[in-house]
Each structure stands twice: as structure tokens, then as C-alpha cells.
Design a protein around this motif. Sequence first.
Motif, PDB file in Angstrom:
ATOM      1  N   LYS A   1      22.282  35.361 -46.537  1.00  0.00           N
ATOM      2  CA  LYS A   1      23.459  35.113 -45.585  1.00  0.00           C
ATOM      3  C   LYS A   1      24.086  33.756 -46.271  1.00  0.00           C
ATOM      4  O   LYS A   1      23.268  32.776 -46.439  1.00  0.00           O
ATOM      5  CB  LYS A   1      23.504  35.057 -44.212  1.00  0.00           C
ATOM      6  N   GLN A   2      25.555  33.911 -46.251  1.00  0.00           N
ATOM      7  CA  GLN A   2      26.206  32.657 -46.517  1.00  0.00           C
ATOM      8  C   GLN A   2      27.495  32.245 -45.430  1.00  0.00           C
ATOM      9  O   GLN A   2      28.062  33.277 -45.107  1.00  0.00           O
ATOM     10  CB  GLN A   2      26.531  32.540 -47.766  1.00  0.00           C
ATOM     11  N   VAL A   3      27.573  31.095 -45.254  1.00  0.00           N
ATOM     12  CA  VAL A   3      28.782  30.461 -44.426  1.00  0.00           C
ATOM     13  C   VAL A   3      29.404  29.629 -45.211  1.00  0.00           C
ATOM     14  O   VAL A   3      29.118  28.601 -45.622  1.00  0.00           O
ATOM     15  CB  VAL A   3      28.284  30.081 -42.891  1.00  0.00           C
ATOM     16  N   ARG A   4      30.771  30.014 -45.407  1.00  0.00           N
ATOM     17  CA  ARG A   4      31.692  29.017 -46.072  1.00  0.00           C
ATOM     18  C   ARG A   4      32.535  28.436 -45.415  1.00  0.00           C
ATOM     19  O   ARG A   4      33.427  29.302 -44.506  1.00  0.00           O
ATOM     20  CB  ARG A   4      32.337  29.465 -47.480  1.00  0.00           C
ATOM     21  N   ILE A   5      33.066  27.036 -45.242  1.00  0.00           N
ATOM     22  CA  ILE A   5      33.936  26.627 -44.279  1.00  0.00           C
ATOM     23  C   ILE A   5      35.035  25.797 -44.992  1.00  0.00           C
ATOM     24  O   ILE A   5      34.398  24.659 -45.895  1.00  0.00           O
ATOM     25  CB  ILE A   5      33.447  25.658 -42.925  1.00  0.00           C
ATOM     26  N   VAL A   6      36.244  25.559 -44.775  1.00  0.00           N
ATOM     27  CA  VAL A   6      37.244  24.770 -45.425  1.00  0.00           C
ATOM     28  C   VAL A   6      37.954  24.269 -44.314  1.00  0.00           C
ATOM     29  O   VAL A   6      38.532  25.045 -43.306  1.00  0.00           O
ATOM     30  CB  VAL A   6      38.245  25.407 -46.278  1.00  0.00           C
TER      31      VAL A   6
ATOM     32  N   GLU B   1      39.538  27.608 -42.135  1.00  0.00           N
ATOM     33  CA  GLU B   1      39.070  28.892 -42.716  1.00  0.00           C
ATOM     34  C   GLU B   1      37.413  28.981 -42.749  1.00  0.00           C
ATOM     35  O   GLU B   1      36.770  27.795 -43.081  1.00  0.00           O
ATOM     36  CB  GLU B   1      39.434  28.925 -44.229  1.00  0.00           C
ATOM     37  N   VAL B   2      36.965  30.109 -42.385  1.00  0.00           N
ATOM     38  CA  VAL B   2      35.530  30.210 -42.124  1.00  0.00           C
ATOM     39  C   VAL B   2      35.078  31.644 -42.716  1.00  0.00           C
ATOM     40  O   VAL B   2      35.851  32.619 -42.264  1.00  0.00           O
ATOM     41  CB  VAL B   2      35.156  30.144 -40.862  1.00  0.00           C
ATOM     42  N   GLU B   3      34.390  31.754 -43.832  1.00  0.00           N
ATOM     43  CA  GLU B   3      33.959  33.131 -44.267  1.00  0.00           C
ATOM     44  C   GLU B   3      32.458  33.285 -44.066  1.00  0.00           C
ATOM     45  O   GLU B   3      31.754  32.456 -44.517  1.00  0.00           O
ATOM     46  CB  GLU B   3      34.170  33.190 -45.879  1.00  0.00           C
ATOM     47  N   PHE B   4      32.170  34.417 -43.561  1.00  0.00           N
ATOM     48  CA  PHE B   4      30.668  34.855 -43.424  1.00  0.00           C
ATOM     49  C   PHE B   4      30.455  35.914 -44.527  1.00  0.00           C
ATOM     50  O   PHE B   4      31.218  36.850 -44.759  1.00  0.00           O
ATOM     51  CB  PHE B   4      30.493  35.462 -41.896  1.00  0.00           C
ATOM     52  N   TRP B   5      29.236  35.670 -45.218  1.00  0.00           N
ATOM     53  CA  TRP B   5      28.895  36.346 -46.284  1.00  0.00           C
ATOM     54  C   TRP B   5      27.605  37.094 -46.277  1.00  0.00           C
ATOM     55  O   TRP B   5      26.671  36.336 -45.748  1.00  0.00           O
ATOM     56  CB  TRP B   5      29.090  35.728 -47.514  1.00  0.00           C
ATOM     57  N   LEU B   6      27.416  38.450 -46.242  1.00  0.00           N
ATOM     58  CA  LEU B   6      25.876  39.144 -46.146  1.00  0.00           C
ATOM     59  C   LEU B   6      26.069  39.835 -47.517  1.00  0.00           C
ATOM     60  O   LEU B   6      26.592  40.677 -47.905  1.00  0.00           O
ATOM     61  CB  LEU B   6      26.079  40.083 -45.226  1.00  0.00           C
ATOM     62  N   GLY B   7      24.666  39.504 -48.213  1.00  0.00           N
ATOM     63  CA  GLY B   7      24.577  40.047 -49.621  1.00  0.00           C
ATOM     64  C   GLY B   7      24.111  41.510 -49.273  1.00  0.00           C
ATOM     65  O   GLY B   7      23.413  41.867 -48.448  1.00  0.00           O
ATOM     66  N   LYS B   8      24.507  42.057 -50.177  1.00  0.00           N
ATOM     67  CA  LYS B   8      24.305  43.702 -50.499  1.00  0.00           C
ATOM     68  C   LYS B   8      23.896  44.054 -51.627  1.00  0.00           C
ATOM     69  O   LYS B   8      24.302  43.370 -52.572  1.00  0.00           O
ATOM     70  CB  LYS B   8      25.500  44.629 -49.963  1.00  0.00           C
TER      71      LYS B   8
ATOM     72  N   TYR C   1      37.663  34.280 -41.293  1.00  0.00           N
ATOM     73  CA  TYR C   1      38.416  33.772 -40.288  1.00  0.00           C
ATOM     74  C   TYR C   1      39.686  32.774 -40.710  1.00  0.00           C
ATOM     75  O   TYR C   1      39.083  31.999 -41.428  1.00  0.00           O
ATOM     76  CB  TYR C   1      37.711  32.985 -39.248  1.00  0.00           C
ATOM     77  N   LEU C   2      41.062  32.862 -40.407  1.00  0.00           N
ATOM     78  CA  LEU C   2      41.923  32.075 -40.771  1.00  0.00           C
ATOM     79  C   LEU C   2      42.597  31.557 -39.633  1.00  0.00           C
ATOM     80  O   LEU C   2      43.144  32.213 -38.701  1.00  0.00           O
ATOM     81  CB  LEU C   2      43.028  32.866 -41.777  1.00  0.00           C
ATOM     82  N   ARG C   3      42.810  30.031 -39.332  1.00  0.00           N
ATOM     83  CA  ARG C   3      43.435  29.625 -38.210  1.00  0.00           C
ATOM     84  C   ARG C   3      44.868  30.105 -38.286  1.00  0.00           C
ATOM     85  O   ARG C   3      45.506  30.024 -39.475  1.00  0.00           O
ATOM     86  CB  ARG C   3      43.316  28.190 -38.408  1.00  0.00           C
ATOM     87  N   ILE C   4      45.307  30.616 -36.929  1.00  0.00           N
ATOM     88  CA  ILE C   4      46.812  30.852 -36.918  1.00  0.00           C
ATOM     89  C   ILE C   4      47.444  29.420 -36.714  1.00  0.00           C
ATOM     90  O   ILE C   4      47.193  28.755 -35.810  1.00  0.00           O
ATOM     91  CB  ILE C   4      46.856  31.657 -35.727  1.00  0.00           C
TER      92      ILE C   4
END
Length: 219
Positions: A119-124, A182-189, A199-202
Amino acid sequence: MRILDTASAIAQPSPDKLQVTAHQQYNPPESLSPAQVAPSPLDQFRTWFTSVQGVVAEPESMFLCTATASGIPSARIVLFKQLDRRGFVFYTNYTSRKSHELLENPHAAISFYWREVHKQVRIVGRVEKVSREESEEYYRSRPVGSQLGEIQARLEEVKERFGEKDVPLPEFWGGWRVVPDEVEFWLGKPSRLHDRVRYLRIEGSPDDAPQWKIERLAP
């Protein structure tokens, strides 16, 4: 989690070239989609982070990327220390390179990679200093040895002075908070067909109670 048979491998086609030719693939039992995640990325992160305790070695390790005012980037691993309603907090020396760059360019990217669960989480986001009171509260929770370590150059002198007493919080030390946009959740497949949810902040929603657009990204 079952690891597929394809093992990591390297080749050296010439003396000055190193090439990765294969990588282990994973087949996690779970999946990830916009319908499955929490309405807030902070809540979703809390769920994932809690779930990897005792499974992942040092899950609090995170990559922190900063940049100068002219856009020259630098990256390093730091330790994530706190999640609150605004964002992700870490502590450091305010005279360090990372702090200088955050003062010049108050934006950062952070990421977590938990290999054991793929799993990976990326935040900006934007950055802000945490309050002196918050830094003080965290600092007081640390062992005396860690407190002394922030003033290494005078360590022996300070040990004699303070012994086992609390050491005052140095003026040059404190916390930074990354407030995510911005936050992205990544699950390897398998076959690189990874599950990715972003997720993008409104725009215009408050930092303390943001609203989010949730979308699936292509593998």
C-alpha cells in the motif's frame, strides 16, 4: 497476502549500466474503489495506518519532498508523528535545509510506502508551522534522551545541568504540518493494474472541515 512467483531481478548489460528486469508482484485479497473509502482522506489514512501496526516495519517512516523558491526539489525520509483535523505533522530543526525550503516555498509532498501490505499513500499540500504550544506538548512526551539529542553539540554539558529533569524546548526546534489538497491511496495489484483512489480538496472549503472530490485513477 500472497506474493506471486515473479521475483525481482537485475541485469548488467554493460559495465556502466544497471537494469531492473522484473519485480515481485502481489495479489492482495482486498480491493480499493471510491465506493469503499471514507468521505475524508484523513479518516481513510487513519484506518490504513492503524491496520498496518505490527505488520509493517516502521510504518511512520515517510518520504518528504520540499523545493526551493526556484523549484529545485529535495527529498528525504522523516518520521510522521501526528494526524490532526488539519493534516500531517512531523518535527524537525527549524534551521535545517528542509525547514529553509518550506519557508521559501510553503508546499510539500509526502508519501508512505508499506511494502509488506503493498500500500502507498501520497499527499500534496500546503505547509504551516505548528504552534509553539503544540511543539511543547509533543516535546514533553519524548524521553529525556531524545530531548537532549536536539542539542547534541552541548550534550555532556547539558546532561550535567539537567540530569533526568525535563529539558527546555529549543527555540530552533518544532513541528510542521502538511495541510493536504490532494491525497491518493494506492493498492498494488498484479500486472501493474493497481487500484488508485484520489481525494481532491474542493476549492473554498475550510482547512478545518474540508470537502473532497473522490475519484478513481487509471492504473
